[in-house]
Design a protein around this motif. Structure first.
Motif, mmCIF file in Angstrom:
data_model
loop_
_atom_site.group_PDB
_atom_site.id
_atom_site.type_symbol
_atom_site.label_atom_id
_atom_site.label_comp_id
_atom_site.label_asym_id
_atom_site.label_seq_id
_atom_site.Cartn_x
_atom_site.Cartn_y
_atom_site.Cartn_z
ATOM 1 N N PHE A 1 0.809 -1.231 0.000
ATOM 2 C CA PHE A 1 0.000 0.000 0.000
ATOM 3 C C PHE A 1 0.844 1.284 0.000
ATOM 4 O O PHE A 1 0.471 2.281 0.604
ATOM 5 C CB PHE A 1 -0.982 -0.009 1.176
ATOM 6 N N ARG B 1 1.501 2.740 -2.931
ATOM 7 C CA ARG B 1 1.076 3.498 -4.109
ATOM 8 C C ARG B 1 -0.444 3.663 -4.117
ATOM 9 O O ARG B 1 -1.166 2.846 -3.548
ATOM 10 C CB ARG B 1 1.533 2.801 -5.389
ATOM 11 N N PRO B 2 -0.935 4.729 -4.758
ATOM 12 C CA PRO B 2 -2.377 5.000 -4.777
ATOM 13 C C PRO B 2 -3.175 3.859 -5.420
ATOM 14 O O PRO B 2 -2.712 3.214 -6.363
ATOM 15 C CB PRO B 2 -2.481 6.279 -5.606
ATOM 16 N N THR C 1 -10.107 1.545 3.321
ATOM 17 C CA THR C 1 -8.712 1.820 3.657
ATOM 18 C C THR C 1 -7.964 0.509 3.814
ATOM 19 O O THR C 1 -8.400 -0.380 4.551
ATOM 20 C CB THR C 1 -8.587 2.616 4.970
ATOM 21 N N ASN D 1 1.952 1.994 6.119
ATOM 22 C CA ASN D 1 1.532 2.564 4.836
ATOM 23 C C ASN D 1 0.033 2.366 4.694
ATOM 24 O O ASN D 1 -0.485 1.311 5.079
ATOM 25 C CB ASN D 1 2.219 1.856 3.657
ATOM 26 N N GLN D 2 -0.653 3.321 4.124
ATOM 27 C CA GLN D 2 -2.081 3.126 3.901
ATOM 28 C C GLN D 2 -2.561 3.870 2.658
ATOM 29 O O GLN D 2 -1.964 4.863 2.243
ATOM 30 C CB GLN D 2 -2.906 3.546 5.108
ATOM 31 N N GLN D 3 -3.629 3.313 2.082
ATOM 32 C CA GLN D 3 -4.267 3.932 0.925
ATOM 33 C C GLN D 3 -5.775 3.880 1.126
ATOM 34 O O GLN D 3 -6.323 2.861 1.560
ATOM 35 C CB GLN D 3 -3.901 3.197 -0.368
ATOM 36 N N SER E 1 -11.272 0.946 -7.091
ATOM 37 C CA SER E 1 -9.967 0.717 -7.695
ATOM 38 C C SER E 1 -10.108 -0.219 -8.886
ATOM 39 O O SER E 1 -10.938 -1.136 -8.880
ATOM 40 C CB SER E 1 -9.007 0.094 -6.668
#
Length: 205
Positions: A77, A79-80, A94, A104-106, A111
């Motif tokens: 996670f 990258r977007p 999330t 890390n989080q997106q 998607s």
């Protein structure tokens, strides 16, 4: 040589850590909120309210491996994941990776990344499973006549291969199968489903 081999194994094991945390907020849906954490050893924590104590169960090692492989494919996670497409609100999701001091989080509504969609589907299956488990438990305690219908729903999820951490159902299925306060067809269905879950587990070992 054995000493260096041991150090290598210990190093590999130490690196095989981390956990995946998923949350979804979708007011007006059911559930409106869900939070799920999956540890590398398969321990799962699940709750539908930030202030609740989580329900806990164990995920099958093969399923855990798949989920962590997907997280690795998504660079844990970094990258977007949001597509940026104009689509309907599907709830804000999330994905967060936690490993030591690394986090890390997106966040995304929708998607197009196939690995993200696959990982999201695993969390949807966990959510579906836990809601079915809660409903079966509730029926077993307070709605004896409703147990059979609840079992049909669990069985359908099992047949669709979407029952996550199926072992958590075994004590409750055994309780229903062995207790004459429940309808005969409910006891029979609980027994058959319990046997199927045990047989699947034995086959995998």
């Amino acid at each position: 040589m054995k000493f260096f081999a041991l150090l290598f194994c210990m190093s590999a094991f130490a690196g095989d850590t981390g956990r995946i945390v998923y949350s979804k907020s979708f007011p007006g849906s059911s559930p409106a909120y869900v939070w799920i954490a999956v540890e590398r050893n398969g321990d799962v924590s699940y709750k539908e309210d930030p202030d609740d104590d989580p329900e806990k169960f164990q995920l099958d090692p093969r399923d855990t491996d798949v989920m962590f492989d997907l997280a690795a494919q998504l660079d844990h996670f970094k990258r977007p994941l949001e597509s940026g497409l104009k689509v309907a609100n599907m709830g804000m999701k999330t994905f967060r990776w936690e490993e030591g001091e690394v986090s890390n989080q997106q966040k995304f509504n929708y998607s197009v990344d196939e690995s993200a969609k696959a990982l999201h589907d695993w969390f949807e299956a966990i959510t579906e499973t836990e809601r079915l488990f809660a409903e079966l438990k509730r029926a077993a305690r307070h709605d004896k006549l409703g147990v059979h219908e609840a079992l049909i729903n669990v069985e359908a999820c099992w047949m669709a291969r979407r029952l996550a951490g199926a072992d958590q159902f075994l004590p409750l299925l055994d309780q229903i199968a062995q207790n004459e306060i429940y309808l005969h067809m409910a006891r029979q269905r609980a027994a058959v489903l319990g046997e199927a879950i045990r047989a699947s587990k034995a086959k995998a070992q």
